[in-house]
Design a protein around this motif. Structure first.
Motif, PDB file in Angstrom:
ATOM      1  N   ARG A  12     -73.982  26.539  16.265  1.00 20.65           N
ATOM      2  CA  ARG A  12     -72.409  26.676  16.049  1.00 20.65           C
ATOM      3  C   ARG A  12     -72.214  27.798  15.241  1.00 20.65           C
ATOM      4  NH1 ARG A  12     -71.955  21.162  15.506  1.00 20.65           N
ATOM      5  NH2 ARG A  12     -71.921  21.227  13.363  1.00 20.65           N
ATOM      6  N   ILE A  13     -73.096  27.937  14.286  1.00 17.35           N
ATOM      7  CA  ILE A  13     -73.102  29.457  13.355  1.00 17.35           C
ATOM      8  C   ILE A  13     -73.480  30.449  14.104  1.00 17.35           C
ATOM      9  CG2 ILE A  13     -73.908  30.156  11.242  1.00 17.35           C
ATOM     10  CD1 ILE A  13     -74.360  27.404  10.059  1.00 17.35           C
ATOM     11  N   GLN A  14     -74.411  30.406  14.924  1.00 16.60           N
ATOM     12  CA  GLN A  14     -74.810  31.711  15.660  1.00 16.60           C
ATOM     13  C   GLN A  14     -73.522  31.875  16.608  1.00 16.60           C
ATOM     14  OE1 GLN A  14     -78.630  30.930  17.410  1.00 16.60           O
ATOM     15  NE2 GLN A  14     -79.616  30.929  15.254  1.00 16.60           N
ATOM     16  N   GLN A  15     -73.136  30.887  17.385  1.00 17.45           N
ATOM     17  CA  GLN A  15     -71.888  31.200  18.288  1.00 17.45           C
ATOM     18  C   GLN A  15     -70.747  31.688  17.462  1.00 17.45           C
ATOM     19  OE1 GLN A  15     -70.639  27.889  20.368  1.00 17.45           O
ATOM     20  NE2 GLN A  15     -69.409  28.884  22.008  1.00 17.45           N
ATOM     21  N   LEU A  16     -70.355  31.260  16.441  1.00 21.54           N
ATOM     22  CA  LEU A  16     -69.401  31.963  15.599  1.00 21.54           C
ATOM     23  C   LEU A  16     -69.425  33.330  15.084  1.00 21.54           C
ATOM     24  CD1 LEU A  16     -66.695  31.427  14.438  1.00 21.54           C
ATOM     25  CD2 LEU A  16     -67.727  30.510  12.466  1.00 21.54           C
ATOM     26  N   HIS A  17     -70.839  33.745  14.622  1.00 24.65           N
ATOM     27  CA  HIS A  17     -71.308  34.961  14.246  1.00 24.65           C
ATOM     28  C   HIS A  17     -71.223  35.877  15.575  1.00 24.65           C
ATOM     29  CE1 HIS A  17     -73.325  38.218  12.308  1.00 24.65           C
ATOM     30  NE2 HIS A  17     -74.082  38.274  13.389  1.00 24.65           N
ATOM     31  N   ALA A  18     -71.491  35.407  16.798  1.00 23.58           N
ATOM     32  CA  ALA A  18     -71.544  36.171  18.117  1.00 23.58           C
ATOM     33  C   ALA A  18     -70.087  36.647  18.303  1.00 23.58           C
ATOM     34  CB  ALA A  18     -72.261  35.580  18.919  1.00 23.58           C
ATOM     35  N   GLU A  19     -69.015  35.336  18.018  1.00 19.31           N
ATOM     36  CA  GLU A  19     -67.837  35.640  18.589  1.00 19.31           C
ATOM     37  C   GLU A  19     -66.946  36.556  17.509  1.00 19.31           C
ATOM     38  OE1 GLU A  19     -65.977  31.823  18.543  1.00 19.31           O
ATOM     39  OE2 GLU A  19     -66.982  31.180  20.480  1.00 19.31           O
ATOM     40  N   LEU A  20     -67.364  36.583  16.461  1.00 18.48           N
ATOM     41  CA  LEU A  20     -66.771  37.347  15.236  1.00 18.48           C
ATOM     42  C   LEU A  20     -67.520  38.780  15.436  1.00 18.48           C
ATOM     43  CD1 LEU A  20     -67.126  35.230  12.136  1.00 18.48           C
ATOM     44  CD2 LEU A  20     -65.106  36.001  13.291  1.00 18.48           C
ATOM     45  N   GLN A  21     -68.648  39.279  15.806  1.00 16.91           N
ATOM     46  CA  GLN A  21     -69.103  40.392  15.841  1.00 16.91           C
ATOM     47  C   GLN A  21     -68.588  41.076  17.389  1.00 16.91           C
ATOM     48  OE1 GLN A  21     -71.423  41.549  13.991  1.00 16.91           O
ATOM     49  NE2 GLN A  21     -71.937  43.554  14.884  1.00 16.91           N
ATOM     50  N   ALA A  22     -68.176  40.129  18.374  1.00 20.41           N
ATOM     51  CA  ALA A  22     -67.732  40.744  19.584  1.00 20.41           C
ATOM     52  C   ALA A  22     -66.270  41.157  19.279  1.00 20.41           C
ATOM     53  CB  ALA A  22     -67.838  39.998  20.571  1.00 20.41           C
ATOM     54  N   ARG A  23     -65.356  40.360  18.481  1.00 15.59           N
ATOM     55  CA  ARG A  23     -64.156  40.734  18.235  1.00 15.59           C
ATOM     56  C   ARG A  23     -63.894  41.550  16.972  1.00 15.59           C
ATOM     57  NH1 ARG A  23     -62.910  35.809  17.692  1.00 15.59           N
ATOM     58  NH2 ARG A  23     -62.526  35.846  15.320  1.00 15.59           N
ATOM     59  N   ASN A  24     -64.792  41.646  16.280  1.00 16.38           N
ATOM     60  CA  ASN A  24     -64.479  42.481  14.897  1.00 16.38           C
ATOM     61  C   ASN A  24     -65.552  43.231  14.795  1.00 16.38           C
ATOM     62  OD1 ASN A  24     -61.944  41.062  14.379  1.00 16.38           O
ATOM     63  ND2 ASN A  24     -62.868  39.447  13.408  1.00 16.38           N
ATOM     64  N   GLY A  25     -66.603  43.478  15.475  1.00 14.89           N
ATOM     65  CA  GLY A  25     -67.717  44.247  15.354  1.00 14.89           C
ATOM     66  C   GLY A  25     -67.594  45.719  15.210  1.00 14.89           C
ATOM     67  N   PHE A  26     -68.701  46.574  14.691  1.00 11.56           N
ATOM     68  CA  PHE A  26     -68.419  48.050  14.802  1.00 11.56           C
ATOM     69  C   PHE A  26     -68.101  48.651  16.033  1.00 11.56           C
ATOM     70  CE2 PHE A  26     -70.421  52.054  15.031  1.00 11.56           C
ATOM     71  CZ  PHE A  26     -69.691  52.643  14.165  1.00 11.56           C
ATOM     72  N   TRP A  27     -68.955  48.477  17.000  1.00 16.31           N
ATOM     73  CA  TRP A  27     -68.991  48.954  18.180  1.00 16.31           C
ATOM     74  C   TRP A  27     -67.476  48.854  18.998  1.00 16.31           C
ATOM     75  CZ3 TRP A  27     -71.537  52.988  18.703  1.00 16.31           C
ATOM     76  CH2 TRP A  27     -73.018  53.065  18.110  1.00 16.31           C
ATOM     77  N   PRO A  28     -66.965  47.625  19.039  1.00 15.00           N
ATOM     78  CA  PRO A  28     -65.555  47.440  19.622  1.00 15.00           C
ATOM     79  C   PRO A  28     -64.521  48.276  18.950  1.00 15.00           C
ATOM     80  CG  PRO A  28     -66.552  45.384  19.442  1.00 15.00           C
ATOM     81  CD  PRO A  28     -67.454  46.284  18.579  1.00 15.00           C
ATOM     82  N   TRP A  29     -64.627  48.366  17.571  1.00 14.11           N
ATOM     83  CA  TRP A  29     -63.701  48.975  16.561  1.00 14.11           C
ATOM     84  C   TRP A  29     -64.046  50.923  16.795  1.00 14.11           C
ATOM     85  CZ3 TRP A  29     -64.923  53.037  13.284  1.00 14.11           C
ATOM     86  CH2 TRP A  29     -64.149  53.602  12.422  1.00 14.11           C
ATOM     87  N   PHE A  30     -65.254  51.162  16.933  1.00 15.41           N
ATOM     88  CA  PHE A  30     -65.510  52.484  17.107  1.00 15.41           C
ATOM     89  C   PHE A  30     -65.057  53.024  18.238  1.00 15.41           C
ATOM     90  CE2 PHE A  30     -68.560  55.857  18.757  1.00 15.41           C
ATOM     91  CZ  PHE A  30     -68.192  56.645  17.779  1.00 15.41           C
ATOM     92  N   TRP A  31     -65.198  52.372  19.629  1.00 14.61           N
ATOM     93  CA  TRP A  31     -64.809  52.944  20.898  1.00 14.61           C
ATOM     94  C   TRP A  31     -63.184  52.668  20.975  1.00 14.61           C
ATOM     95  CZ3 TRP A  31     -68.107  55.800  22.659  1.00 14.61           C
ATOM     96  CH2 TRP A  31     -69.353  55.640  22.757  1.00 14.61           C
ATOM     97  N   ARG A  32     -62.517  51.990  20.000  1.00 19.45           N
ATOM     98  CA  ARG A  32     -61.265  51.679  20.239  1.00 19.45           C
ATOM     99  C   ARG A  32     -60.388  52.665  19.146  1.00 19.45           C
ATOM    100  NH1 ARG A  32     -61.178  46.772  19.137  1.00 19.45           N
ATOM    101  NH2 ARG A  32     -60.541  47.035  16.780  1.00 19.45           N
ATOM    102  N   ALA A  33     -60.856  52.906  17.917  1.00 18.97           N
ATOM    103  CA  ALA A  33     -60.256  53.500  16.718  1.00 18.97           C
ATOM    104  C   ALA A  33     -61.162  54.514  16.250  1.00 18.97           C
ATOM    105  CB  ALA A  33     -59.718  52.667  15.753  1.00 18.97           C
ATOM    106  N   GLY A  34     -62.331  54.253  16.221  1.00 17.97           N
ATOM    107  CA  GLY A  34     -63.418  55.248  15.446  1.00 17.97           C
ATOM    108  C   GLY A  34     -63.553  56.622  16.282  1.00 17.97           C
ATOM    109  N   VAL A  35     -63.564  56.806  17.380  1.00 15.84           N
ATOM    110  CA  VAL A  35     -63.602  57.844  18.436  1.00 15.84           C
ATOM    111  C   VAL A  35     -62.093  58.860  18.140  1.00 15.84           C
ATOM    112  CG1 VAL A  35     -63.766  58.962  20.581  1.00 15.84           C
ATOM    113  CG2 VAL A  35     -65.208  57.137  20.035  1.00 15.84           C
ATOM    114  N   VAL A  36     -61.113  58.043  18.214  1.00 19.18           N
ATOM    115  CA  VAL A  36     -59.952  58.666  17.949  1.00 19.18           C
ATOM    116  C   VAL A  36     -59.666  59.251  16.674  1.00 19.18           C
ATOM    117  CG1 VAL A  36     -57.266  58.449  17.869  1.00 19.18           C
ATOM    118  CG2 VAL A  36     -58.859  57.220  19.401  1.00 19.18           C
ATOM    119  N   SER A  37     -60.322  58.894  15.527  1.00 21.71           N
ATOM    120  CA  SER A  37     -60.227  59.189  14.276  1.00 21.71           C
ATOM    121  C   SER A  37     -60.906  60.545  14.315  1.00 21.71           C
ATOM    122  CB  SER A  37     -60.902  58.467  13.148  1.00 21.71           C
ATOM    123  OG  SER A  37     -62.325  58.334  13.451  1.00 21.71           O
ATOM    124  N   PHE A  38     -61.867  61.083  15.057  1.00 23.70           N
ATOM    125  CA  PHE A  38     -62.400  62.445  15.117  1.00 23.70           C
ATOM    126  C   PHE A  38     -61.576  63.558  15.623  1.00 23.70           C
ATOM    127  CE2 PHE A  38     -66.315  59.576  14.602  1.00 23.70           C
ATOM    128  CZ  PHE A  38     -66.769  60.267  13.773  1.00 23.70           C
TER     129      PHE A  38
END
Length: 210
Positions: A12-38
Motif C-alpha cells: 500500500r505504501i509503494q502504491q501510494l508513493h507511485a500515485e504521488l509520484q505520477a501526480r506530483n512528480g518532477f516529470w509531470p511538472w516539467f512537461w506541464r510547467a517547467g518547459v514553459v518557464s524557459f
C-alpha cells in the motif's frame, strides 16, 4: 499472519508513493510547467547570443569543447551543487514551509520551488553532456558533414544558445536562494514584531484590569 500484514502495508505504501509520484512528480511538472518557464523574453537574447557566437567562432566544435568544457562544467556544477545545498537547507525551514504551503495547504508553491531547482540542475547536466559529446567529436562524423551548412550552423548556434540558458539558470539558482533567505529573515522580523505587539497589548490589558 503478521508477515502478510506487513507485506500488504508495504504494498500500500509503494502504491501510494507511485500515485504521488505520477501526480506530483518532477516529470509531470516539467512537461506541464517547467518547459514553459524557459520560454520567456530572455530566450530572444540567448538565441541572438548563440547565433553570434556560432558565427564568431571558427574551427571544429571538438577543438573548442576540449579546452572549454572541463572548466565550464566544473564551475557550473560546483555552483549548482553548492547553492542547491543552501536551497535545500532553506526549504526545510518552518518559515518557507509555511509560505510554500499556501492558503489551501496543498504546498503547490513549495513543490514548484523544489522542481525549479531540480530543473536547473537538469539543464546544467544536459549542457555539460552536450559539450562532452562535442569534445568527443560526435559532431564531426561523416553524417554531420553531409548536412547542409545552414543546418550545421543552426546546430552550432543551438549549442551556444543552450550554454547561455544554462549560465542563466545557474545564476537564477543563486538569486532564488538569496531572495528566499531575505524572505525568511523578513518573515522572522515580522513574527518578532507581532509577538512584541501582542505582549504590549497583553501588558496594557493587565494594567487596565488592575
Amino acid at each position: 499472519m503478521t508477515s502478510d500484514r506487513n507485506l500488504s502495508r508495504e504494498l500500500r505504501i509503494q502504491q501510494l508513493h507511485a500515485e504521488l509520484q505520477a501526480r506530483n512528480g518532477f516529470w509531470p511538472w516539467f512537461w506541464r510547467a517547467g518547459v514553459v518557464s524557459f520560454l520567456d523574453r530572455w530566450l530572444v537574447m540567448h538565441v541572438v547570443a548563440g547565433a553570434a557566437l556560432a558565427f564568431a567562432t571558427t574551427g571544429k566544435l571538438s577543438d573548442i569543447a576540449v579546452p572549454a568544457s572541463v572548466p565550464f562544467a566544473a564551475i557550473l556544477v560546483g555552483l549548482a551543487v553548492a547553492w542547491s545545498g543552501n536551497a535545500s537547507a532553506l526549504l526545510q525551514s518552518l518559515e518557507l514551509q509555511r509560505i510554500g504551503a499556501g492558503e489551501d495547504g496543498r504546498a503547490t508553491l513549495f513543490r514548484a520551488w523544489v522542481f525549479q531547482y531540480q530543473a536547473a540542475v537538469l539543464g546544467i547536466l544536459a549542457c555539460t553532456t552536450a559539450w562532452a559529446l562535442a569534445a568527443a567529436g560526435i559532431f564531426n562524423n561523416r553524417l554531420v558533414a553531409w548536412l547542409p551548412w545552414w543546418v550545421r550552423m543552426a546546430g552550432r548556434a543551438a549549442l551556444f544558445c543552450f550554454s547561455c540558458i544554462t549560465v542563466r539558470e545557474c545564476w537564477q539558482v543563486v538569486g532564488a536562494v538569496q531572495m528566499k533567505l531575505l524572505g525568511q529573515l523578513e518573515l522572522k522580523r515580522q513574527e518578532r514584531l507581532i509577538a512584541a505587539s501582542r505582549a504590549e497589548d497583553a501588558k496594557k490589558l493587565a494594567e487596565k484590569s488592575q
